[in-house]
Design a protein around this motif. Structure first.
Motif, PDB file in Angstrom:
ATOM      1  N   VAL A  16      51.001  21.060  85.089  1.00 40.52           N
ATOM      2  CA  VAL A  16      52.582  21.504  84.946  1.00 40.52           C
ATOM      3  C   VAL A  16      53.402  20.436  85.554  1.00 40.52           C
ATOM      4  O   VAL A  16      54.400  20.473  84.626  1.00 40.52           O
ATOM      5  CB  VAL A  16      52.508  22.644  85.672  1.00 40.52           C
ATOM      6  CG1 VAL A  16      54.177  23.180  85.676  1.00 40.52           C
ATOM      7  CG2 VAL A  16      51.921  23.760  85.309  1.00 40.52           C
ATOM      8  N   LYS A  17      53.206  19.727  86.550  1.00 45.86           N
ATOM      9  CA  LYS A  17      54.343  18.685  86.956  1.00 45.86           C
ATOM     10  C   LYS A  17      55.275  19.461  87.306  1.00 45.86           C
ATOM     11  O   LYS A  17      56.628  18.833  86.818  1.00 45.86           O
ATOM     12  CB  LYS A  17      54.258  17.417  85.867  1.00 45.86           C
ATOM     13  CG  LYS A  17      53.171  16.420  85.623  1.00 45.86           C
ATOM     14  CD  LYS A  17      53.152  15.493  86.663  1.00 45.86           C
ATOM     15  CE  LYS A  17      52.781  14.245  86.237  1.00 45.86           C
ATOM     16  NZ  LYS A  17      52.652  13.232  87.286  1.00 45.86           N
ATOM     17  N   LYS A  88      63.141  32.094  87.949  1.00 47.43           N
ATOM     18  CA  LYS A  88      62.985  30.771  88.843  1.00 47.43           C
ATOM     19  C   LYS A  88      61.717  29.858  88.438  1.00 47.43           C
ATOM     20  O   LYS A  88      61.938  28.637  88.661  1.00 47.43           O
ATOM     21  CB  LYS A  88      63.088  31.292  89.997  1.00 47.43           C
ATOM     22  CG  LYS A  88      64.410  31.678  90.720  1.00 47.43           C
ATOM     23  CD  LYS A  88      64.633  32.237  91.998  1.00 47.43           C
ATOM     24  CE  LYS A  88      65.936  32.670  92.209  1.00 47.43           C
ATOM     25  NZ  LYS A  88      66.404  32.363  93.619  1.00 47.43           N
ATOM     26  N   LEU A  89      60.412  30.582  88.163  1.00 48.18           N
ATOM     27  CA  LEU A  89      59.359  29.839  87.809  1.00 48.18           C
ATOM     28  C   LEU A  89      59.826  29.045  86.466  1.00 48.18           C
ATOM     29  O   LEU A  89      59.450  27.863  86.325  1.00 48.18           O
ATOM     30  CB  LEU A  89      58.331  30.823  87.451  1.00 48.18           C
ATOM     31  CG  LEU A  89      57.491  31.280  88.816  1.00 48.18           C
ATOM     32  CD1 LEU A  89      56.288  32.192  88.216  1.00 48.18           C
ATOM     33  CD2 LEU A  89      56.732  29.925  89.235  1.00 48.18           C
ATOM     34  N   LEU A  98      53.180  29.906  80.731  1.00 50.75           N
ATOM     35  CA  LEU A  98      52.849  29.941  81.900  1.00 50.75           C
ATOM     36  C   LEU A  98      53.208  30.721  83.137  1.00 50.75           C
ATOM     37  O   LEU A  98      52.845  31.224  83.917  1.00 50.75           O
ATOM     38  CB  LEU A  98      52.763  28.331  82.379  1.00 50.75           C
ATOM     39  CG  LEU A  98      52.037  27.990  83.568  1.00 50.75           C
ATOM     40  CD1 LEU A  98      50.586  28.405  83.785  1.00 50.75           C
ATOM     41  CD2 LEU A  98      52.154  26.515  83.887  1.00 50.75           C
ATOM     42  N   ALA A  99      54.608  30.796  83.227  1.00 53.08           N
ATOM     43  CA  ALA A  99      55.285  31.566  84.198  1.00 53.08           C
ATOM     44  C   ALA A  99      54.794  33.044  84.089  1.00 53.08           C
ATOM     45  O   ALA A  99      54.452  33.701  84.838  1.00 53.08           O
ATOM     46  CB  ALA A  99      56.736  31.624  83.786  1.00 53.08           C
ATOM     47  N   ILE A 103      52.757  35.142  86.903  1.00 52.07           N
ATOM     48  CA  ILE A 103      53.142  36.347  87.549  1.00 52.07           C
ATOM     49  C   ILE A 103      52.047  37.373  87.168  1.00 52.07           C
ATOM     50  O   ILE A 103      51.571  38.105  88.177  1.00 52.07           O
ATOM     51  CB  ILE A 103      54.451  36.666  86.855  1.00 52.07           C
ATOM     52  CG1 ILE A 103      55.544  35.842  87.328  1.00 52.07           C
ATOM     53  CG2 ILE A 103      54.666  38.241  87.286  1.00 52.07           C
ATOM     54  CD1 ILE A 103      56.777  35.970  86.594  1.00 52.07           C
ATOM     55  N   GLY A 104      51.465  37.337  86.077  1.00 54.89           N
ATOM     56  CA  GLY A 104      50.407  38.530  85.943  1.00 54.89           C
ATOM     57  C   GLY A 104      49.329  38.245  86.762  1.00 54.89           C
ATOM     58  O   GLY A 104      48.624  39.216  87.192  1.00 54.89           O
ATOM     59  N   GLU A 105      48.795  37.082  87.119  1.00 58.36           N
ATOM     60  CA  GLU A 105      47.565  36.536  87.954  1.00 58.36           C
ATOM     61  C   GLU A 105      48.070  36.858  89.473  1.00 58.36           C
ATOM     62  O   GLU A 105      47.137  37.028  90.133  1.00 58.36           O
ATOM     63  CB  GLU A 105      47.109  35.072  87.616  1.00 58.36           C
ATOM     64  CG  GLU A 105      46.511  35.273  86.281  1.00 58.36           C
ATOM     65  CD  GLU A 105      45.949  33.701  85.988  1.00 58.36           C
ATOM     66  OE1 GLU A 105      46.181  32.880  86.884  1.00 58.36           O
ATOM     67  OE2 GLU A 105      45.667  33.523  84.979  1.00 58.36           O
TER      68      GLU A 105
END
Length: 133
Positions: A16-17, A88-89, A98-99, A103-105
């Motif tokens: 992600v960097k 914020k993510l 990806l955010a 959140i789901g995980e």
């Protein structure tokens, strides 16, 4: 929750960097200092948690809860605020899909707000390497 977190991998962080701005880092430092005072957490334990060495310590859990509330990830009642967390993510990782996946995980409502903050932090740190505490 699975203890895959124990290894505290930085896998997605490399992919992600993710980078925090100087302003975000300054705010986090102020929040961290205030939360250490409020929670009574050992600054060394907090520093180790920021590198992935996360111990089962009630004061660290209080510190994480304080941080999550100050950052806006949790309400004052201790409930995860998914919309704020997502926003914020996305600001940091620049990837909405990806955010949502993170959140789901990573957002799992535990038996207490402290444990919810702890388990969520462990997962987010494992997946992104972002030391928000």
């Amino acid at each position: 929750m699975k203890l895959v977190i124990a290894a505290v991998l930085l896998t997605l962080f490399i992919v992600v960097k993710a980078e925090l701005t100087l302003e975000q880092l300054k705010k986090l430092k102020v929040h961290r200092e205030n939360c250490i005072k409020e929670s009574g957490a050992d600054p060394e334990v907090v520093a180790k948690a920021r590198t992935g060495n996360i111990v089962e310590d009630p004061k660290l859990q209080e510190h994480l809860l304080c941080m999550f509330k100050r950052i806006g990830f949790m309400s004052e009642e201790g409930k995860i605020q998914r919309d704020v967390l997502r926003r914020k993510l996305v600001d940091v990782i620049k990837d909405e899909e990806l955010a949502d996946k993170l959140i789901g995980e990573c957002v799992v409502e535990a038996s207490t707000s402290q444990l919810t903050a702890l388990e969520s932090f462990k997962c987010f740190f494992t997946k992104t390497g972002l030391p928000i505490v």
